[in-house]
Design an enzyme around this catalytic site. Structure first.
Site, mmCIF file in Angstrom:
data_model
loop_
_atom_site.group_PDB
_atom_site.id
_atom_site.type_symbol
_atom_site.label_atom_id
_atom_site.label_comp_id
_atom_site.label_asym_id
_atom_site.label_seq_id
_atom_site.Cartn_x
_atom_site.Cartn_y
_atom_site.Cartn_z
ATOM 1 C CE1 TYR A 102 -4.125 -1.711 0.067
ATOM 2 C CE2 TYR A 102 -2.986 -3.170 1.596
ATOM 3 C CZ TYR A 102 -4.056 -2.913 0.751
ATOM 4 O OH TYR A 102 -5.040 -3.837 0.601
ATOM 5 C CG HIS A 107 -6.301 -3.636 6.046
ATOM 6 N ND1 HIS A 107 -6.362 -3.110 4.777
ATOM 7 C CD2 HIS A 107 -5.831 -4.897 5.919
ATOM 8 C CE1 HIS A 107 -5.965 -4.041 3.920
ATOM 9 N NE2 HIS A 107 -5.637 -5.125 4.588
ATOM 10 N N PRO A 108 -4.062 -0.840 6.203
ATOM 11 C CG PRO A 108 -2.029 -1.327 5.154
ATOM 12 C CD PRO A 108 -3.167 -1.960 5.906
ATOM 13 C CB CYS A 109 -6.789 -0.878 2.088
ATOM 14 S SG CYS A 109 -8.146 -1.036 3.225
ATOM 15 C CE LYS A 110 -11.239 2.414 1.358
ATOM 16 N NZ LYS A 110 -11.696 2.769 0.020
#
Lengths: 323, 300
Positions: free
Chosen positions: B197, B248-251
């Protein structure tokens, strides 16, 4: 009134158990002789927490890799092979051997060159490597003088005009941030910059300014506003024994690194005046004083603790939680 | 399995070489190191660590950031929904599940505005598979002897000692109060670089009042309920392999992009090396009661 010292707690990071499990399988196998282990601690936690010494994944390495603003102490770890062996361990004699070594280091003056000898610790463990369950019990031997160390005046917070910034800077300049000693000397003369020196330079430091008695600074992981931490107890005994002093002042050195405390990094440090009765020293010279220091569990009783890492080490359990 | 897949995917992903910070809100490994250096410089409670698994695209002694022994005095439930300081923000997606971001501690000063921007920009993230995750090991609990079983039965190991201070014992300040502040959970909070990411990623490992590792369920008690089991998952830490709670780093990059744009509108530029200041403030919306140092100024 006797000075009351706040006890320590050994916090074993999960990474230590991983390292110990690997060490047992690869190297120690069935050997049960004590192995050297090192713990770290820092001082002046932002909010008060009790004094914690940490065993980490690298605690079995020699030398222990430095961590900025941390202090090191050395201990001995005994790892037995069965639960029954753990129960049958002769805890008293292991503790007594550590206490005897502590007293020998005080009496010989060895502590002056290696102040960390004044905070030894023991860890007794049993590792169930099939179930990933670890049982352990820790002790921090402390000399019990009789009569006990007295406080001629109550401990008080260290008050300095600049909040301790100059003193903290002097300590950084003298020792750096990676290898802080456990004990050192501090002189706060009015109108002068704070002076900082290793404890082995006691005589010269004292002679440089006989008017102002040095403070004996001890790195203190405890944050109790009322009580100095456990390490100061052995330092009091060592200073009295080595220098024959009956009254002197200890400084429980607690340095906060938090940005919010930048203006007063030493504000939670305690100034602790102590008095050691000459009879206590005479009695100690005659017979080695006894020692105390088994870690208590959360009910305030001496006993072992259990850590279950099955959820993070057991492949079967891990598979169930993996997505 | 998912993490193994991710590791494989990460190993074939090329490392981000050129800065895309202003356009996309992502960091190169070099920018991650610069931002980390700035954090460690401004706030020495954070430090760099090498860890047991070294990843080649980062300097060996600067693999991840960590701050340890951070007190966490109360559970999230104790402040959530009852604290007037909290505001529910970002309901703009019209999601009827009420997945807004709770921005706690809005009055935290310097970071307040940026924080509101962060909260605005964050969209709820759903990781449905994790929501059904069960705390494992509960059925094997019965095998485990209670830790109190082993109270020393060879009786007293040592005599009473009047020089030992006790919890809640006599002292100038009230005993109860002392016991209260001294007995807290603590956390180790670390920040790694997520190559996939291209953002930092936060990991938590908690200990209870007596220094025992916290279970997954216990850690969820310290995570804002809007994020627990949605944006927070349990995965092996990339540098130790020990399972940690992770946000979670997705955003993350979308949030940063939004902030960069907002600052741009008001004529300010956010440098990549200031990233971590915003980032640690942002984490505090997800773990509001974990009292790590995030109160410093943005001025770098």
């Amino acid at each position: 009134m006797a000075v009351q010292f706040y006890p320590l707690r050994l916090v074993v990071e999960a990474s230590f158990w991983y390292a110990l499990a690997a060490e047992k399988i690869d190297r120690l196998q069935l050997a049960t002789e004590p192995v050297p282990v090192a713990a770290r601690f820092s001082t002046g936690a932002k909010a008060p927490v009790d004094g914690r010494l940490f065993l980490s994944g690298d605690s079995l390495q020699d030398p222990l890799p430095p961590r900025p603003h941390h202090h090191h102490v050395h201990g001995a770890l005994t790892l037995v092979n069965t639960a029954a062996d753990f129960k049958a361990l002769d805890k008293k004699s292991l503790f007594d051997a550590a206490a005897a070594q502590l007293w020998a280091d005080i009496a010989s003056g060895a502590w002056l060159d290696a102040p960390e000898l004044l905070l030894p610790f023991l860890v007794l463990t049993y590792a169930d490597l099939k179930k990933h369950i670890f049982r352990y019990q820790a002790a921090f031997p402390a000399i019990k003088l009789s009569p006990a160390v007295q406080s001629p005046a109550p401990a008080s917070l260290l008050v300095l005009d600049d909040g301790g910034k100059a003193l903290a800077a002097a300590v950084d300049a003298k020792f750096g941030t990676d290898s802080r000693p456990l004990v050192w000397l501090v002189r706060l003369s009015p109108g002068c910059e704070p002076a900082v020196e290793e404890v082995s330079e006691w005589a010269a430091f004292w002679a440089a300014d006989p008017e102002t008695a040095p403070l004996i600074a001890v790195a203190d992981p405890v944050s109790s506003p009322d009580h100095p931490g456990w390490a100061l107890r052995n330092v009091a005994a060592a200073v009295a024994t080595t220098f024959g002093l009956s009254t002197f002042t200890l400084l429980a050195y607690r340095e906060s690194l938090a940005a919010a405390d930048a203006d007063a990094p030493l504000a939670s440090s305690l100034v602790v005046p102590v008095e050691v009765a000459p009879e206590a020293l005479a009695a100690a010279a005659e017979n080695r004083p006894s020692a105390v220091g088994w870690e208590k569990n959360k009910r305030g009783k001496i006993g072992s603790k259990v850590v279950d890492l099955g959820a993070s080490m057991d492949p079967n359990q891990l598979m169930e939680t993996s997505v | 399995m998912a993490s193994m897949f991710k590791r494989m995917r990460e190993s074939v992903m090329p490392t981000l070489k050129e800065t895309r910070f202003q356009e996309k809100g992502v960091l190169t490994p070099e920018e991650f190191v610069a931002a980390g250096d700035m954090l460690v410089y401004k706030c020495p409670t954070w430090s760099w660590e090498s860890g047991s698994t070294v990843r080649a695209f980062l300097p060996e002694d600067k693999q991840f950031l960590i701050t340890r022994n951070v007190p966490c005095r109360e559970r999230v439930a104790a402040i959530e929904y009852f604290d007037d300081n909290d505001e529910l923000v970002a309901m703009d997606d019209g999601d009827d599940e009420g997945d807004g971001w709770v921005a706690t501690h809005m009055d935290m000063g310097a970071g307040g505005e940026q924080l509101a921007a962060i909260a605005d920009a964050m969209q709820p993230v759903s990781v449905p598979a994790v929501a059904s995750m069960e705390c494992s090991g509960s059925d094997s609990d019965s095998d485990i002897p209670d830790m109190d079983d082993f109270d020393d039965d060879d009786n007293v190991l040592e005599d009473d000692d009047d020089a030992t201070a006790v919890f809640g014992g006599a002292g100038p300040s009230s005993g109860m109060e002392e016991a209260n502040i001294l007995m807290t959970r603590t956390y180790d909070v670390s920040i790694t670089y997520d190559k996939y990411y291209q953002t930092p990623r936060v990991w938590l490992f908690g200990y209870d009042e007596t220094g025992q590792p916290l279970s997954q369920e216990q850690i969820f008690e310290d995570i804002s309920q809007d994020h627990a089991k949605k944006t927070v998952t349990f995965e092996p830490h990339p540098h130790s392999g020990i399972p940690h709670a992770s946000i979670h780093p997705c955003k993350h990059s979308n949030v940063m992009k939004k902030i960069i744009d907002n600052l741009g509108l008001s004529g300010q530029t956010l440098r990549a090396d200031q990233y971590m200041f915003l980032f640690v403030k942002f984490i505090s919306t997800i773990i509001p009661t974990i009292d790590y140092d995030h109160t410093f100024d943005m001025e770098g």
